[in-house]
Design a protein around this motif. Structure first.
Motif, mmCIF file in Angstrom:
data_model
loop_
_atom_site.group_PDB
_atom_site.id
_atom_site.type_symbol
_atom_site.label_atom_id
_atom_site.label_comp_id
_atom_site.label_asym_id
_atom_site.label_seq_id
_atom_site.Cartn_x
_atom_site.Cartn_y
_atom_site.Cartn_z
ATOM 1 N N THR A 188 0.805 -1.220 0.000
ATOM 2 C CA THR A 188 0.000 0.000 0.000
ATOM 3 C C THR A 188 0.835 1.267 0.000
ATOM 4 O O THR A 188 0.402 2.296 -0.515
ATOM 5 C CB THR A 188 -0.918 0.032 1.233
ATOM 6 N N ASN A 189 2.035 1.213 0.574
ATOM 7 C CA ASN A 189 2.794 2.437 0.800
ATOM 8 C C ASN A 189 4.098 2.544 0.021
ATOM 9 O O ASN A 189 4.825 3.522 0.183
ATOM 10 C CB ASN A 189 3.074 2.597 2.298
ATOM 11 N N ALA A 190 4.396 1.555 -0.856
ATOM 12 C CA ALA A 190 5.609 1.651 -1.668
ATOM 13 C C ALA A 190 5.403 1.199 -3.107
ATOM 14 O O ALA A 190 5.961 1.789 -4.028
ATOM 15 C CB ALA A 190 6.744 0.852 -1.041
ATOM 16 N N ALA A 191 4.602 0.151 -3.316
ATOM 17 C CA ALA A 191 4.500 -0.457 -4.648
ATOM 18 C C ALA A 191 3.297 0.001 -5.460
ATOM 19 O O ALA A 191 3.263 -0.190 -6.680
ATOM 20 C CB ALA A 191 4.459 -1.974 -4.521
ATOM 21 N N ALA A 192 2.315 0.595 -4.817
ATOM 22 C CA ALA A 192 1.027 0.845 -5.477
ATOM 23 C C ALA A 192 1.145 1.662 -6.758
ATOM 24 O O ALA A 192 0.539 1.320 -7.785
ATOM 25 C CB ALA A 192 0.070 1.536 -4.509
ATOM 26 N N ASN A 193 1.918 2.745 -6.728
ATOM 27 C CA ASN A 193 1.986 3.621 -7.910
ATOM 28 C C ASN A 193 2.550 2.921 -9.129
ATOM 29 O O ASN A 193 2.182 3.246 -10.265
ATOM 30 C CB ASN A 193 2.829 4.860 -7.607
ATOM 31 N N ALA A 194 3.464 1.975 -8.920
ATOM 32 C CA ALA A 194 4.076 1.272 -10.044
ATOM 33 C C ALA A 194 3.222 0.112 -10.536
ATOM 34 O O ALA A 194 3.428 -0.385 -11.642
ATOM 35 C CB ALA A 194 5.467 0.767 -9.656
ATOM 36 N N LEU A 195 2.245 -0.322 -9.716
ATOM 37 C CA LEU A 195 1.423 -1.468 -10.090
ATOM 38 C C LEU A 195 0.076 -1.084 -10.691
ATOM 39 O O LEU A 195 -0.511 -1.866 -11.435
ATOM 40 C CB LEU A 195 1.172 -2.346 -8.857
ATOM 41 N N PHE A 196 -0.412 0.108 -10.353
ATOM 42 C CA PHE A 196 -1.759 0.494 -10.782
ATOM 43 C C PHE A 196 -1.745 1.853 -11.464
ATOM 44 O O PHE A 196 -1.068 2.778 -11.017
ATOM 45 C CB PHE A 196 -2.711 0.519 -9.578
ATOM 46 N N ARG A 197 -2.523 1.955 -12.534
ATOM 47 C CA ARG A 197 -2.618 3.232 -13.246
ATOM 48 C C ARG A 197 -3.335 4.278 -12.405
ATOM 49 O O ARG A 197 -3.037 5.457 -12.491
ATOM 50 C CB ARG A 197 -3.342 3.039 -14.590
ATOM 51 N N ARG A 198 -4.316 3.817 -11.641
ATOM 52 C CA ARG A 198 -5.063 4.754 -10.798
ATOM 53 C C ARG A 198 -4.993 4.300 -9.347
ATOM 54 O O ARG A 198 -5.528 3.267 -8.984
ATOM 55 C CB ARG A 198 -6.530 4.849 -11.238
ATOM 56 N N VAL A 199 -4.315 5.082 -8.542
ATOM 57 C CA VAL A 199 -4.261 4.853 -7.102
ATOM 58 C C VAL A 199 -5.062 5.963 -6.444
ATOM 59 O O VAL A 199 -4.779 7.146 -6.662
ATOM 60 C CB VAL A 199 -2.798 4.860 -6.587
ATOM 61 N N PRO A 200 -6.088 5.633 -5.649
ATOM 62 C CA PRO A 200 -7.011 6.643 -5.140
ATOM 63 C C PRO A 200 -6.478 7.466 -3.968
ATOM 64 O O PRO A 200 -7.248 8.046 -3.204
ATOM 65 C CB PRO A 200 -8.227 5.810 -4.718
ATOM 66 N N PHE A 201 -5.176 7.520 -3.829
ATOM 67 C CA PHE A 201 -4.552 8.349 -2.799
ATOM 68 C C PHE A 201 -3.106 8.575 -3.211
ATOM 69 O O PHE A 201 -2.578 7.888 -4.093
ATOM 70 C CB PHE A 201 -4.611 7.680 -1.420
ATOM 71 N N ASN A 202 -2.462 9.542 -2.580
ATOM 72 C CA ASN A 202 -1.049 9.806 -2.839
ATOM 73 C C ASN A 202 -0.237 9.175 -1.716
ATOM 74 O O ASN A 202 -0.371 9.560 -0.554
ATOM 75 C CB ASN A 202 -0.800 11.312 -2.912
ATOM 76 N N MET A 203 0.593 8.195 -2.050
ATOM 77 C CA MET A 203 1.327 7.445 -1.032
ATOM 78 C C MET A 203 2.185 8.356 -0.155
ATOM 79 O O MET A 203 2.362 8.093 1.029
ATOM 80 C CB MET A 203 2.239 6.398 -1.695
#
Length: 320
Positions: A93-108
């Motif tokens: 949730t706090n390191a990999a999300a941006n690289a795995l998903f085009r849309r992340v509903p929050f800014n890590m």
């Protein structure tokens, strides 16, 4: 920042600002973004139990699983910044999300404030006890001869990245079978519905110890103390550059007042010094307790975002 450099041995809570002494005035919600029985759930419940001794209020655990942890994490990012809602976050949730998903509903980075690191844990490459794959090289040889015929379970970003990174470095293609939770994936692995599962040691170890699973390798640079006869991936597959481990961090919504963060941090560090918690996490589940200051946690997470982003790209994983 090396993970073992963050180990905390302090047995007493830190001194708190006077303005924090009466906080919190009611229960604290601890959001776990994965299902009950997951490694994150185990860690969160052990910490929550001991944090009450400092907070004077219960930390009520709420499991909000789904979307690789994004649903639960988003609920905390959108919560009131009063310190009464916190996230038991992970590298997913706090390191990999941006690289795995085009849309992340929050800014890590900007939607959360770090409270403390909690623990880290190796991942284990496991197959069913009756699997024909006796070693990691057996598994990779089968995958090499039949591209995408060997299936793997994934219930979190760390599991998927660890597996795809192994496949990429070994030059094989595996078939991803997504699961909503790690316990469900373990059951399907045992029954033979999926071929391999690379998951947190806390998830794999119980089934391995009762003879239902066979562990082929550990994902860290050094062998697990609980499984000294099990080689690392680097050893078993002759992949010296392979290393990955999962970790857990407590964060709260950005703009949470500093006194609340300080009191939560004191509660976490008090919990992390508890002998029973340490025995359960370290000796039983093979984790490393690694509580920290908020500043150390924030710096660690920033460095891990770079590491996980690079690992995901190197594994050839395309954002979904």
């Amino acid at each position: 920042m090396h993970r073992r450099a963050l180990l905390t041995a302090a047995a007493l809570p830190l001194a708190l600002p006077a303005s924090a002494q009466g906080w919190p005035g009611g229960p604290v919600r601890g959001i776990v973004p994965f299902a009950a029985g997951s490694a994150t759930d185990i860690v969160s419940r052990l910490y929550a139990e001991r944090m009450r001794e400092v907070l004077g209020q219960p930390v009520v655990i709420e499991n909000r699983a789904g979307a690789s942890g994004l649903i639960g994490a988003e609920s905390v990012a959108r919560a009131a910044p009063d310190g009464l809602t916190l996230l038991f976050g992970t590298n997913s949730t706090n390191a990999a999300a941006n690289a795995l998903f085009r849309r992340v509903p929050f800014n890590m980075e900007s939607d959360f404030a770090a409270v403390s690191l909690l623990a880290s844990v190796p991942l284990l490459v496991a197959v069913a006890e009756n699997s024909p794959h006796r070693t990691l090289n057996d598994l990779l040889a089968a995958a090499r001869s039949r591209p995408e015929a060997v299936s793997y379970a994934s219930a979190s970003a760390s599991q998927r990245v660890a597996t795809e990174m192994l496949a990429s470095m070994a030059g094989v293609r595996l078939l991803d079978v997504p699961y909503r939770s790690s316990p469900l994936a373990v059951q399907d692995l045992i029954s033979g519905r999926v071929d391999v599962f690379v998951a947190d040691q806390a998830v794999i170890l119980p089934a391995a110890q009762n003879g239902q699973l066979r562990v082929l390798a550990a994902t860290t640079k050094t062998r697990s103390p609980q499984l000294p006869d099990v080689p690392t991936v680097a050893e078993a597959a002759n992949l010296p550059d392979y290393e990955l481990f999962a970790w857990f961090v407590m964060v709260v919504p950005a703009a949470t007042p500093a006194p609340a963060i300080a009191r939560l941090n004191a509660a976490v560090r008090h919990a992390g010094a508890n002998p029973e918690l340490r025995q359960r996490l370290e000796e039983t589940l093979g984790m490393t307790v690694m509580t920290s200051t908020p500043e150390e946690a924030a710096a660690f997470v920033r460095s891990e975002i770079i590491k996980w982003t690079n690992a995901i790209r190197a594994a050839g994983i395309q954002p979904e």
